[in-house]
Design an enzyme around this catalytic site. Structure first.
Site, short mmCIF file in Angstrom:
data_model
loop_
_atom_site.label_atom_id
_atom_site.label_comp_id
_atom_site.label_asym_id
_atom_site.label_seq_id
_atom_site.Cartn_x
_atom_site.Cartn_y
_atom_site.Cartn_z
N LYS A 126 27.27 -13.70 1.86
CA LYS A 126 27.55 -12.29 1.72
C LYS A 126 26.78 -11.70 0.55
O LYS A 126 26.68 -10.49 0.43
CB LYS A 126 29.05 -12.10 1.46
CG LYS A 126 29.96 -12.60 2.55
CD LYS A 126 31.42 -12.53 2.06
CE LYS A 126 32.15 -13.78 2.48
NZ LYS A 126 33.47 -13.88 1.85
N GLU A 173 17.64 -12.96 -0.11
CA GLU A 173 18.69 -13.66 -0.86
C GLU A 173 19.05 -12.89 -2.12
O GLU A 173 18.22 -12.16 -2.68
CB GLU A 173 18.19 -15.05 -1.27
CG GLU A 173 18.86 -16.21 -0.56
CD GLU A 173 20.34 -16.39 -0.89
OE1 GLU A 173 21.08 -15.40 -1.05
OE2 GLU A 173 20.76 -17.55 -0.95
N ASP A 174 20.27 -13.07 -2.56
CA ASP A 174 20.70 -12.44 -3.82
C ASP A 174 20.05 -13.11 -5.02
O ASP A 174 19.54 -12.46 -5.91
CB ASP A 174 22.24 -12.47 -3.95
CG ASP A 174 22.85 -13.84 -3.68
OD1 ASP A 174 22.11 -14.81 -3.40
OD2 ASP A 174 24.09 -13.95 -3.75
N ASP A 200 18.57 -20.25 -7.42
CA ASP A 200 19.06 -20.99 -8.58
C ASP A 200 18.41 -22.39 -8.54
O ASP A 200 17.28 -22.55 -8.95
CB ASP A 200 20.59 -21.01 -8.47
CG ASP A 200 21.29 -21.66 -9.64
OD1 ASP A 200 20.72 -21.72 -10.72
OD2 ASP A 200 22.45 -22.08 -9.46
N PHE A 216 25.57 -17.46 -15.61
CA PHE A 216 26.19 -17.14 -14.32
C PHE A 216 26.42 -15.64 -14.27
O PHE A 216 27.09 -15.07 -15.12
CB PHE A 216 27.49 -17.91 -14.10
CG PHE A 216 27.86 -17.97 -12.65
CD1 PHE A 216 27.27 -18.88 -11.79
CD2 PHE A 216 28.76 -17.04 -12.12
CE1 PHE A 216 27.57 -18.90 -10.44
CE2 PHE A 216 29.07 -17.06 -10.76
CZ PHE A 216 28.48 -17.99 -9.93
N VAL A 217 25.83 -15.00 -13.26
CA VAL A 217 25.92 -13.54 -13.16
C VAL A 217 26.71 -13.10 -11.93
O VAL A 217 26.77 -13.82 -10.92
CB VAL A 217 24.52 -12.88 -13.14
CG1 VAL A 217 23.82 -13.05 -14.47
CG2 VAL A 217 23.66 -13.43 -12.01
N ASP A 272 29.02 -13.04 -6.45
CA ASP A 272 30.44 -13.29 -6.72
C ASP A 272 30.67 -14.51 -7.60
O ASP A 272 29.81 -15.36 -7.77
CB ASP A 272 31.18 -13.52 -5.41
CG ASP A 272 30.87 -14.90 -4.83
OD1 ASP A 272 29.68 -15.23 -4.65
OD2 ASP A 272 31.82 -15.68 -4.58
N ARG A 297 31.99 -8.92 -6.55
CA ARG A 297 30.83 -8.51 -5.75
C ARG A 297 30.60 -7.00 -5.80
O ARG A 297 29.47 -6.54 -5.66
CB ARG A 297 31.06 -8.85 -4.26
CG ARG A 297 31.01 -10.31 -3.93
CD ARG A 297 30.93 -10.47 -2.40
NE ARG A 297 31.30 -11.79 -1.96
CZ ARG A 297 30.48 -12.86 -1.97
NH1 ARG A 297 29.26 -12.73 -2.39
NH2 ARG A 297 30.89 -14.03 -1.55
P1 IMP Z 1 20.77 -22.50 -4.96
O1 IMP Z 1 20.91 -23.20 -3.66
O2 IMP Z 1 21.18 -23.38 -6.12
O3 IMP Z 1 19.40 -21.89 -5.19
O4 IMP Z 1 21.86 -21.38 -5.02
C1 IMP Z 1 21.72 -20.20 -4.40
C2 IMP Z 1 23.08 -19.57 -4.18
O5 IMP Z 1 23.99 -19.90 -5.23
C3 IMP Z 1 22.97 -18.08 -4.20
O6 IMP Z 1 22.76 -17.56 -2.92
C4 IMP Z 1 24.32 -17.67 -4.76
O7 IMP Z 1 25.25 -17.52 -3.71
C5 IMP Z 1 24.75 -18.79 -5.63
N1 IMP Z 1 24.48 -18.52 -7.05
C6 IMP Z 1 23.58 -19.13 -7.85
N2 IMP Z 1 23.60 -18.65 -9.09
C7 IMP Z 1 24.54 -17.69 -9.09
C8 IMP Z 1 25.02 -16.79 -10.10
O8 IMP Z 1 24.61 -16.73 -11.27
N3 IMP Z 1 26.01 -15.93 -9.69
C9 IMP Z 1 26.51 -15.91 -8.44
N4 IMP Z 1 26.08 -16.72 -7.46
C10 IMP Z 1 25.10 -17.61 -7.79
MG MG Z 2 24.18 -16.45 -1.72
#
Ligand code: IMP
Ligand code: MG
Length: 176
Positions: free
Chosen positions: A39, A95-96, A99, A148-149, A155, A161
């Site tokens: 979401k 993507e939002d 990470d 963490f944002v 969220d 959100r």
């Molecule tokens: P990744 O697979 O580690 O790259 O994580 C990506 C997903 O982790 C994103 O689509 C977010 O849903 C979540 N995520 C990573 N960092 C944050 C953050 O700082 N705040 C909120 N959600 C995060």
């Molecule tokens: Mg996400």
């Protein structure tokens, strides 16, 4: 609850317009399909598409690689798949935040098996210091520090959100 506002509503709006203008230029005549990763990226996707000056399509996917913590599990769970067939289409994953890179790495590989004409990635936020997987992000809003944002779709355990800006969540909230 929050340490501070990292990116204001005004800064978000300005950046989204810039990315939208760049994509409109790059995808002229290609009728791309934007895949909103639910979401978290629904606010970003809606704003991005509103400012496009080219025709485009929209689809959704609901995936997660997070449980209820702030760390990625590295395993991609598809909760809801696309409604449309992307074969032969120019796909832009929206993507939002990127990470560890696990989510986008796995998702891009999965979508590539469906024979699209191309697959690119557009992420509003990027935490480069946390990357575990090499993933090419084609369009990025802001690179941010390892915090963490929340807000603007992002969220923490489904909360925050709806905040209009991006804020740093205080560590005391999740480091118990
Ligand atoms: P990744 O697979 O580690 O790259 O994580 C990506 C997903 O982790 C994103 O689509 C977010 O849903 C979540 N995520 C990573 N960092 C944050 C953050 O700082 N705040 C909120 N959600 C995060
Ligand atoms: Mg996400």
């Amino acid at each position: 609850m929050f340490d501070r506002v990292l990116i204001s509503k005004e800064e978000i709006d300005k950046k989204v317009k810039e990315i939208s203008a760049q994509i409109s230029k790059d995808y002229e005549g290609l009728n791309p399909v934007f895949i909103c990763i639910m979401k978290g990226s629904m606010f970003f996707t809606a704003d991005l598409l509103r400012y496009l000056t080219i025709p485009a399509q929209l689809d959704f996917m609901c995936v997660s690689s997070y449980g209820s913590s702030t760390e990625s599990s590295g395993i991609l769970k598809i909760k809801t798949d696309l409604a449309s067939d992307i074969e032969g289409k120019h796909v832009i994953i929206v993507e939002d935040i990127i990470d560890s890179g696990n989510t986008l790495y796995n998702l891009k590989n999965l979508l590539a098996t469906r024979n699209p004409a191309s697959v690119k990635i557009c992420a509003f936020l990027d935490k480069p210091d946390r990357r575990l997987r090499e993933v090419a992000v084609d369009y990025v809003g802001y690179a941010i520090p390892d915090e963490f944002v929340v807000g603007y779709g992002l969220d923490y355990n489904e909360d925050f959100r709806t905040l209009p800006d991006v804020r740093i969540l205080s560590r005391s909230v999740y480091e118990k």
